[in-house]
Scaffold this motif. Structure first.
Motif, mmCIF file in Angstrom:
data_model
loop_
_atom_site.group_PDB
_atom_site.id
_atom_site.type_symbol
_atom_site.label_atom_id
_atom_site.label_comp_id
_atom_site.label_asym_id
_atom_site.label_seq_id
_atom_site.Cartn_x
_atom_site.Cartn_y
_atom_site.Cartn_z
ATOM 1 N N SER A 186 71.733 5.186 49.187
ATOM 2 C CA SER A 186 72.537 6.323 49.624
ATOM 3 C C SER A 186 72.637 7.300 48.464
ATOM 4 N N SER A 187 72.960 8.552 48.761
ATOM 5 C CA SER A 187 73.108 9.539 47.691
ATOM 6 C C SER A 187 74.252 9.125 46.774
ATOM 7 N N THR A 237 67.218 11.786 49.141
ATOM 8 C CA THR A 237 68.364 11.003 48.679
ATOM 9 C C THR A 237 68.710 11.563 47.309
#
Length: 438
Positions: free
Chosen positions: A59-60, A144
């Motif tokens: 995830s970012s 991302t």
């Protein structure tokens, strides 16, 4: 503008082997996440990064930590660990055109079935509008985002961007982690020309920055030193690291908070340490003088009325002497405050009185204490019935001084410490006389 992007379209499990003449820090850059030192709380099996890698999905995120703690290395290794394309951009050198190029390349890679990890170094240096530009690409999964920052994301980054990314905190490297880095350097280059105590001094001088430590080690290797240096010899050979401290950023606020709380907590040794940290790092002494004065009235007050006098005298002494001689006066004031009895009764009284003043509006004081400079004012009753306290028994009349529509309040409640203990006795005695005299 030169191409600012490192675009690895075919990631490998290990990063590229650096050239033989590359800096030592680059040659020792970890090839996999397990080799990253000092950040096990993130990269270990139970850490946020370790769990994401195990699941194969990122995830970012925003990597927040001091310089030289592995933010860039972790970002590169993350892409390799999950088979993503790696692209990077530095907010120091890049503009909107560079970002558009990065997003366009990520779109083309996505069409080919390849996901992109976009690493943004110094992300806090992008302005708010530029930060907003990331949002649509992050939301639809074009990239991302992995941002790196040394600044507190709460202040430096948009709330909208923060809501779409995890903030992961990297720790400054402790002595054990820095020691591991030196061990790796010695495996590659041979023993450092240092005694054991000098080696420890070198680690301490790094201030938690692994890159700085390895650069210092490389300087020692390149110097061709014949005999091992002791701490004194090391100190004369290498420059001491300047403390990381930005006067208008988080380090400034963290240290002044630590100083204030150490004074409030009556720990003169800790208070002196934080005062010294700020002065050595170049803090403006007048700022510290102002904060010490604030501490005197907020946390000591009438428990020791001399605290404010000491601080004002320290301010005047600094203005008269200048640096560095005048800084001794600030040290004296700091130690006086930290060792003084504490009371926030004045501070609490101010808050309560200001709140009451806002709530009660424009109530008229009782007539007996109204000003009566003219005959008309006297005729309508201003000042009628006023008792001159110096003519009353014990210099105390016990008159009512509150508006008729308002009950007497008790804002100031002295504590049983220092001089306020005597004030409390005096107030209690006056309350007794007031009750007796009706």
């Amino acid at each position: 503008m030169a191409d600012l992007f490192a675009d690895d379209t075919s990631p490998a499990p290990k990063q590229d082997i650096p050239r033989e003449d590359a800096p030592l820090a680059d040659r020792l850059r970890p090839g996999e996440l397990a080799e990253v030192v000092g950040q096990d709380h993130l990269t270990g099996p139970e850490g946020a990064i370790g769990r994401m890698v195990a699941a194969g999905r990122l995830s970012s995120m925003i990597l927040w930590g001091p310089p030289g703690t592995g933010k860039t290395t972790i970002a590169r290794l993350l892409a390799a660990s999950v088979g993503m394309r790696f692209a990077s951009v530095s907010a120091v050198f890049s503009g909107v055109a560079d970002l558009k190029k990065a997003f366009a390349e990520a779109d083309r890679a996505a069409e080919a079935g390849q996901r992109t990890l976009l690493f943004v170094d110094e992300i806090h240096r992008f302005n708010r509008a530029q930060q907003d530009g990331f949002l649509p690409f992050v939301e639809r999964g074009t990239v991302t985002l992995v941002g790196a920052t040394t600044e507190n994301p709460s202040f430096a980054l948009n709330a909208a961007l923060l809501s779409r990314a995890q903030v992961l905190i990297l720790h400054r490297l402790d002595a054990a982690a820095l020691g591991q880095l030196l061990d790796r350097a010695e495996e590659l280059e041979g023993s450092l020309p240092l005694t054991d105590t000098a080696r420890n001094a070198l680690i301490a001088s790094a201030d938690g920055d692994g890159r700085f430590l390895l650069n210092q080690a490389e300087t020692l290797y390149n110097a061709g030193i014949a005999e091992p240096l002791d701490p004194a010899g090391l100190g004369s050979f290498l420059q001491r690291r300047v403390a990381v401290y930005d006067k208008d950023r988080e380090g400034h606020y963290n240290l002044i908070s630590a100083l204030h709380k150490s004074v409030r907590g009556s720990d003169p040794q800790a208070a002196l340490y934080y005062l010294a940290r700020m002065l050595v790092a170049g803090e403006e002494p007048r700022f510290l003088a102002r904060r010490l004065i604030r501490m005197a009235v907020e946390d000591i007050g009438l428990a020791d009325p001399h605290a404010l006098i000491q601080c004002m005298a320290a301010k005047d002494a600094y203005e008269f002497l200048g640096s560095p001689e005048g800084e001794l006066a600030l040290v004296q004031a700091c130690l006086y405050l930290a060792s003084a009895p504490k009371s926030n009764a004045v501070y609490a009284a101010q808050k309560a009185a200001f709140r009451s003043a806002k709530e009660t509006g424009s109530l008229m004081p009782p007539q007996n204490i109204l000003n009566a400079p003219t005959k008309l004012m006297k005729d309508i009753g201003h000042g009628a019935g006023y008792t001159y306290d110096h003519n009353a028994d014990e210099g105390f009349s016990g008159d009512n001084y509150w508006p008729e529509e308002m009950e007497p309040q008790r804002y100031y409640q002295p504590v049983e410490r220092g001089f306020e203990r005597e004030i409390a006795k005096r107030l209690e005695y006056w309350d007794k006389l007031r009750r007796e005299r009706g």
